[in-house]
Scaffold this active site. Sequence first.
Site, PDB file in Angstrom:
ATOM      1  CG  ASP A  83      11.087   0.300  -8.899  1.00 15.20           C
ATOM      2  OD1 ASP A  83      11.258   1.414  -8.624  1.00 15.20           O
ATOM      3  OD2 ASP A  83      10.480  -0.760  -8.296  1.00 15.20           O
ATOM      4  CG  HIS A  84      14.792   0.863  -6.383  1.00 15.26           C
ATOM      5  ND1 HIS A  84      15.131   2.070  -5.515  1.00 15.26           N
ATOM      6  CD2 HIS A  84      13.146   0.760  -6.423  1.00 15.26           C
ATOM      7  CE1 HIS A  84      13.813   2.811  -4.777  1.00 15.26           C
ATOM      8  NE2 HIS A  84      13.219   1.193  -4.771  1.00 15.26           N
ATOM      9  N   GLY A 182       8.429  -3.675   0.561  1.00 17.51           N
ATOM     10  CA  GLY A 182       8.294  -4.905   0.636  1.00 17.51           C
ATOM     11  C   GLY A 182       7.817  -5.480   2.126  1.00 17.51           C
ATOM     12  N   GLY A 210       6.955   1.606  -1.549  1.00 19.93           N
ATOM     13  CA  GLY A 210       6.358   1.137  -0.504  1.00 19.93           C
ATOM     14  C   GLY A 210       5.564   1.184  -0.236  1.00 19.93           C
ATOM     15  CG  ASN A 231       7.040   3.199  -6.678  1.00 17.76           C
ATOM     16  OD1 ASN A 231       6.457   3.887  -7.635  1.00 17.76           O
ATOM     17  ND2 ASN A 231       7.881   3.028  -6.489  1.00 17.76           N
ATOM     18  CB  VAL A 232       1.630  -1.700  -5.383  1.00 23.45           C
ATOM     19  CG1 VAL A 232       0.995  -2.350  -4.627  1.00 23.45           C
ATOM     20  CG2 VAL A 232       0.986   0.253  -4.990  1.00 23.45           C
TER      21      VAL A 232
END
Length: 280
Positions: A83-84, A182, A210, A231-232
């Site tokens: 991720d990121h 978040g 998010g 995405n969770v």
Amino acid sequence: MKLLNFKQLLPIAQQRGFHAVGSFNLHCLEMLPAYFEAALDTNAPLMIQISTGTAEYLGRELLVSSIQSLTEKHDVPTCLHLDHCSNLDDIKKAIDSGFSSVMYDGSHLPLAENIANTNIILEYARQFDVTVEAELGAIGGAEDGKAVADSDIAFTTVAEATQFVREADVDMLAVSIGTVHGSYTAKTNIQHELLAEIHQAVDKSLVLHGGTGVSDEDMHFVIRHGMDKVNVGTEMNVQWVKHCQDTFSSGKVDDSVRKFFIPARKAVREVIAEKMRLFQ
Ligand code: 13P
């Protein structure tokens, strides 16, 4: 079964009746069995994503080998995604250690630089059949401890998205359309029209970041308008910490520590399974 990349996983999800692939952040190794249990409960393929902080904390080799071995044991089609990440070397290391999908996040950079760096990762990733996600626009909230102020949130524009995919042939594009990372308290403000326009203009899998706190209604809208990956992250973390707080505060120091985690694991399994069903 070996780990699959996102482009291999998506058609399996679609064949099994899912409109999108849920990509779930793993926060610690103790949580991992719950992810496979939820996939087995729902017959969903599994996408597990790892922040750079978690990758460093646990070590890429440990993550890849444990996820690989559970994939084989349960015969669940699984994609392991970074991720990121804005560090090109860290992305290459993840690919070298066996991640099957990665995200290069250059959303904080000028467009030309974001495109140039994404292309460096694309060239590297293609050699190993690893899929690549990029991000355009600034999504609010906190990601891996780094906060984006509300004033810095920038929605993705159709023109930039079109230029981006013309110049960088990514597999997935994360766009900023009103969700925040978040937060449970801040309301999401999904820009329905903007998403519909981007979806029409861009022939790529879009990614919703998010996913925590997005209403079921909005979730249904976004997965019907191009969001192939959702995405969770925070929801699993919240459940885990909440249940551990309860068990640790009421337990004794000589109780088997494993017992403290059992309710948390069950809660995380339920959260993931519930989200997976929402994508059906
Ligand atoms: P949430 O923590 O809001 O679910 O977002 C997760 C995410 O988008 C990770 O990239």
